[in-house]
Each structure stands twice: as structure tokens, then as C-alpha cells.
Design a protein around this motif. Structure first.
Motif, PDB file in Angstrom:
ATOM      1  N   ARG B 134       0.836  -1.201   0.000  1.00 48.45           N
ATOM      2  CA  ARG B 134       0.000   0.000   0.000  1.00 48.45           C
ATOM      3  C   ARG B 134       0.871   1.251   0.000  1.00 48.45           C
ATOM      4  O   ARG B 134       1.875   1.300   0.722  1.00 48.45           O
ATOM      5  N   VAL B 135       0.466   2.246  -0.766  1.00 46.90           N
ATOM      6  CA  VAL B 135       1.183   3.524  -0.747  1.00 46.90           C
ATOM      7  C   VAL B 135       1.113   4.120   0.662  1.00 46.90           C
ATOM      8  O   VAL B 135       2.077   4.739   1.133  1.00 46.90           O
ATOM      9  N   SER B 136       0.004   3.887   1.352  1.00 47.28           N
ATOM     10  CA  SER B 136      -0.120   4.424   2.717  1.00 47.28           C
ATOM     11  C   SER B 136       0.938   3.802   3.639  1.00 47.28           C
ATOM     12  O   SER B 136       1.440   4.466   4.548  1.00 47.28           O
ATOM     13  N   GLU B 137       1.282   2.523   3.391  1.00 50.66           N
ATOM     14  CA  GLU B 137       2.323   1.850   4.178  1.00 50.66           C
ATOM     15  C   GLU B 137       3.678   2.525   3.927  1.00 50.66           C
ATOM     16  O   GLU B 137       4.452   2.783   4.862  1.00 50.66           O
ATOM     17  N   LEU B 138       3.958   2.825   2.663  1.00 49.59           N
ATOM     18  CA  LEU B 138       5.220   3.499   2.333  1.00 49.59           C
ATOM     19  C   LEU B 138       5.266   4.898   2.951  1.00 49.59           C
ATOM     20  O   LEU B 138       6.309   5.335   3.451  1.00 49.59           O
TER      21      LEU B 138
END
Ligand code: HEM
Ligand code: HEM
Lengths: 244, 234
Positions: B134-138
Motif C-alpha cells: 500500500r502507498v499508505s504503508e510506504l
């Protein structure tokens, strides 16, 4: 005999003409969007329901020049279409004029009588209210199609954010099909409508521009079929002018 | 009588203005269209919810090898380590700890697999199963700061890039994907890694990804700069 009446309220006249412009721009830009990929099948699938799958709509029927431009027009004009349509529907409701377009019992029979009259199977024009039964069903079907177009349009504009609308049409692909088919039906109805205005009741043009209508020239009074008794007897129209 | 006149004139001028907007004055028309696009973007961002997700029935057929491939270079862009060194995803900009991740490091992060739609601006949609992070994880790992209102996704397909609003980038279905349909991503689909999300139109989903830059303001994009909607949300 002059029989001038106020037939169409200014709200109806203004919304009618704004709607004509909006529908033309929406259909033209929509067809330009369609031409970017003129098929309903997903990649790798087939869509036998559309015999013209893969064939673009002639360019001269489209509006907006390129895909991005057509999308800008479509998503701008949709607000005018929706606000104008709501103004018309709210007016019909508040003013009681919905009675002139919402079908009621007996309309089916009256529509058959109208058809029989147009086909020369019946001699006299059936008695009617503001609109004849065929007209009435067309004027009822148009806003219904409009609501379907707007809902299916929202379904394909925002298939994730407004996914609860998309599921009303099963999924994105079928919402696209519904949007397109409803557009075709609406355009066909509008073309028949314009044809009938000129072929049966050109006197109604005055009523959708200035609001006034001479009942002495109505299709009922003229016993008019398409292109039949198109011109009212001279005496009555002359009299109506002096009385006005 | 006066009102009749007033109404006729206003109706005529209203339709006139609309028609004028179409033909006579393209510059005014494009200003009006830009205004509408701006208004639509506000509405779209207002309606946007992380809980509104794309869902594809688990039994649905995938596009598989028919999933369209596209890139702007003359030939399929392929990362050649002999020329460019090891591929890395750089995460930088408004972050506390910039990241530089190899494919192995990316693959070691919490993994998501999702079967979703891909919506193309042309009108078609295609289904695939994407695997990635997920981009949110990055964003969390890099410590995106309060200044991070936009993210630019750039790749090595010439100078292709598209910037996104932060809310869309943080949607749980927005991935940096390195797998497709259970295999590693192929060169036609953006290998080694690409952005994929059902919540933006295809052209916003940068392929051949190399850089993710968090920014206080937006910086357009390859297709957005050519006149397609910058927001491009679904
Ligand atoms: C609120 C109103 C409307 C919305 C939100 C809307 C939205 C959309 C969207 C998002 C598309 C693109 C679909 C695609 O990429 O293929 C589209 C296509 C289209 N629209 Fe509309 N639309 C609206 C009203 C109308 C009206 C009034 C007409 C015509 C009378 C129309 C005719 C079309 C056509 C023919 C297409 C191409 C079909 C396709 O390629 O899928 N739309 N519309
Ligand atoms: C998209 C195109 C069009 C649509 C959807 C449409 C729809 C309608 C509707 C729903 C009405 C009934 C209004 C009411 O009684 O509340 C109406 C009336 C009328 N329309 Fe249209 N129209 C279209 C185009 C046109 C055009 C191009 C013309 C003329 C050239 C026209 C001429 C008329 C006339 C004369 C009436 C009045 C009929 C009467 O009062 O008996 N329409 N239209």
C-alpha cells in the motif's frame, strides 16, 4: 373562431430550450467519448449484443473535438442538464401540470385510438387534453429516460466512490450499456417529437416560445394527421389575430 | 406583457450564451470548462471516502493476457541493471526518512493482493489481481509530514509522471504493485513496479515507477498537462 390561451408557462419554455441545448451537447460529447473505444466488451471478452461493436460513430455527429475536450464538456454541461431538469420537474409538480404528462388509466386505449386515427382507420381526431395520448407518453418517457441517463452517468463517472449507484446497474460495464442505450432512445424520441411538431402541429411552436396558443388551430380542431390538414382554414386564423 | 418580454429575452440570451460558449468564443468556453472542472474536483474530493472500495466478484474472469499494455516510449521500457544499476524505488520529499528500496526490500514489506477493476479514460475496464505494498504503508514508513498534501509518481518511461492528491494515494486499494495475476509484473505492464489503484483512471497509475515524491503542492502530470482532468478519480 379565435381561442387564444396561455399554454406553456415561462418555466416550461425556458427549461425546454435550455434542455435542448444541453441534450445536444451531452449526446455529442458522449458520442465523442464513446468513440475513444467504441465497444462495450472488456478486453478479452465479446459483446454480441452490439452488432456494431468496434465501429465508431460518424465524427460529424460528435462534439468536443477530442476525448479530453469531450469529457470536459460532458462533465460541465451535466450540471446545467440536471439543474434545468430539476427546475422543470419541480415546476410540473408544484403547478399540477404533471397531470398533462403522467399516464393514467385509459391512456393506452386513447393511444391506440390516436394510432388508428393516424393510420386512417378512424375518421375523427380523438378528444384530448393538452396533449394527445401518444404525445403524453413520449413527454412522460423523456424525463424517465433522463433520470436513467443521469443515474447511469453517475454510475460510470464515479464507479468506486459512488459504487452504490453502479451496483443498481449490476456493474460498470452494464451501466455504460444502459447509459448509451438510454441516450439512443432519448434522441430517437426527440427526433420523432420534432418531426411531429412540424408535421402535425407547427402552431405549437408559438406556444413553446411565447406561451400563446390558438386552440382554433389545434390538431383536434383541424382534424390533422401528419402532413394532413396542416394549414388551418384561413378564416379562423385571421380572426384569431384580430382578437389577440 | 412585460414579464412575457422579459422571459423571452432572458431565455434567448441564456441559450445564446450557451451557444456562444460552444462556437464563437473558444477561449471563454475553455475558461468556463476549467471552472466546471475545478468545481467537479471539489465535489469529487468531498465525496471521496476510504471506505468506498472497488469490488470484483471473486469468480469474475480476469483479463489475463488481453490486459492492454501501454507506454509512451518508442519501445517497451525495460530496466537494464547493466546500464542503470540496481532498480530502486526512491521515496522522498515531505518525509522524515527518505527511503530507497530494492525490489527485494519492497517485496518484504506487508503484502496486499487484490482483485480489482482498472478503469481507462477511454471507457473500457479490465480486471486483474495485483500484488504489492500500500502507498499508505510506504508513507508511514517514510514518515510523511503534515506538508505532504500531494504525491508525485514518476517512472522511467521517458518522463512520465502523474501527481495525486494525498487522500487518493492513502486509499487502502492504492498500491505500488510488483505482481500481477500471481506472477511478477511483466515489462508490458510496468515492471519492476507500478502504481495501481481502482480509484483513479488508468493514466494516473504511473508504470515503470522509480520515484514517489511527497509535496505540499501538485505538479501536474504527463496526461494532465495535455488537458485531461488532473483529478481523474473514479
Ligand atoms: C448527470 C449526467 C451525466 C453524467 C454524470 C454522465 C457521465 C458520463 C461518463 C462518466 C461517461 C464516460 C463513460 C466512458 O468513459 O465510457 C459518459 C459517456 C457517455 N454519455 Fe454521459 N453522462 C451524463 C449525461 C448524459 C446525457 C444526458 C447523455 C445524452 C443524451 C449522455 C450520453 C453519453 C454517451 C453517448 C456516452 C458514451 C458512452 C460510453 O462510451 O460509455 N450522457 N457519460
Ligand atoms: C432534446 C430535444 C427535446 C426534448 C427532450 C423535448 C421535450 C419536450 C417536452 C417534454 C415537451 C412537453 C412540455 C410540457 O408540456 O411540459 C415539449 C414540448 C414542445 N417541444 Fe420539445 N423537446 C425537444 C426538442 C424540441 C425541438 C428541437 C423543438 C422545435 C423545433 C421542440 C418543440 C416543442 C414544442 C412546439 C412543444 C410544445 C408542444 C405542445 O405544447 O403541445 N422540441 N418538448
Amino acid at each position: 373562431m379565435a381561442d387564444l390561451v396561455r399554454r406553456n408557462h415561462w418555466v416550461v419554455r425556458v427549461t425546454h430550450w435550455v434542455n435542448v441545448v444541453a441534450i445536444i451537447v451531452m449526446a455529442g460529447s458522449g458520442m465523442r467519448i464513446f468513440n475513444a473505444h467504441p465497444a462495450f466488451a472488456r478486453p478479452g471478452e465479446r459483446f454480441p449484443l452490439n452488432p456494431w461493436e468496434g465501429h465508431a460513430i460518424p465524427k460529424w455527429l460528435t462534439f468536443g473535438a477530442w476525448l479530453g475536450g469531450a469529457r470536459h464538456w460532458h462533465f460541465a454541461m451535466m450540471w446545467i442538464l440536471v439543474l434545468n431538469g430539476l427546475a422543470y420537474l419541480v415546476f410540473l409538480f408544484l403547478h399540477g401540470e404533471w397531470r398533462d404528462v403522467v399516464p393514467r388509466k385509459g391512456d393506452a386505449r386513447d393511444a391506440i385510438e390516436m394510432l388508428r386515427f393516424y393510420l386512417f382507420l378512424r375518421r375523427d381526431h380523438p378528444i384530448q387534453g393538452k396533449h394527445n395520448a401518444l404525445q403524453k407518453s413520449a413527454y412522460f418517457a423523456m424525463p424517465v429516460l433522463g433520470v436513467i441517463i443521469v443515474l447511469s452517468g453517475l454510475a460510470i463517472w464515479k464507479p468506486v466512490t459512488l459504487g452504490f449507484i453502479t451496483v443498481l446497474f449490476v456493474n460498470y460495464k452494464w451501466a455504460r450499456v444502459v447509459h448509451f442505450v438510454a441516450m439512443v432512445l432519448l434522441i430517437v424520441l426527440a427526433l420523432i417529437h420534432v418531426f411531429m411538431v412540424f408535421a402535425v402541429d407547427p402552431y405549437a411552436l408559438r406556444s413553446i416560445i411565447t406561451g400563446w396558443y390558438n386552440r382554433a388551430n389545434s390538431p383536434e380542431a383541424r382534424n390533422a394527421r401528419p402532413f394532413y390538414h396542416l394549414v388551418a382554414p384561413r378564416r379562423s386564423s385571421a380572426e384569431s389575430e384580430t382578437d389577440a | 406583457m412585460d414579464r412575457r418580454r422579459f422571459v423571452t429575452i432572458s431565455a434567448a440570451s441564456l441559450s445564446g450564451a450557451l451557444l456562444a460558449a460552444c462556437n464563437a468564443n473558444p477561449e471563454k468556453a475553455s475558461k468556463l470548462l476549467a471552472l466546471a472542472e475545478h468545481g467537479n474536483e471539489s465535489i469529487e474530493r468531498g465525496l471521496f471516502r476510504h471506505t468506498a472500495m472497488d469490488s470484483v466478484p471473486s469468480a469474475a474472469a480476469l483479463a489475463g493476457k488481453d490486459f492492454p499494455k501501454y507506454f509512451i516510449s518508442d519501445r517497451v521500457p525495460v530496466w537494464d541493471p547493466a546500464v542503470r544499476g540496481v532498480w530502486r524505488l526512491e521515496v522522498s520529499g515531505a518525509v522524515r526518512t527518505p527511503l530507497s528500496l530494492t525490489l527485494e526490500q519492497l517485496a518484504a514489506l506487508p503484502r496486499v493482493a487484490q482483485k480489482v477493476d482498472h478503469f481507462c479514460v477511454e471507457g473500457w475496464n479490465a480486471r486483474a489481481e495485483w500484488t504489492g505494498v500500500r502507498v499508505s504503508e510506504l508513507a508511514r514508513l517514510a514518515g510523511a509530514t503534515a506538508d505532504a498534501h500531494y504525491v508525485d509518481f514518476a517512472g522511467f518511461d521517458n518522463d512520465y509522471h502523474e501527481s495525486w492528491d494525498m487522500e487518493s494515494a492513502m486509499h487502502p486499494q492504492t498500491l505500488v504493485a510488483y505482481g500481477m495475476d500471481g506472477r511478477m509484473l511483466g515489462p508490458g505492464h510496468g515492471a519492476p513496479a507500478r502504481v495501481h489503484s481502482p480509484i483513479k483512471l488508468g493514466y494516473k497509475n504511473t508504470k515503470y515507477l522509480t520515484r514517489m515524491v511527497f509535496m505540499p503542492s501538485r505538479n501536474g502530470g504527463y496526461w494532465s498537462d495535455q488537458g485531461y482532468e488532473w483529478y481523474g478519480g473514479t
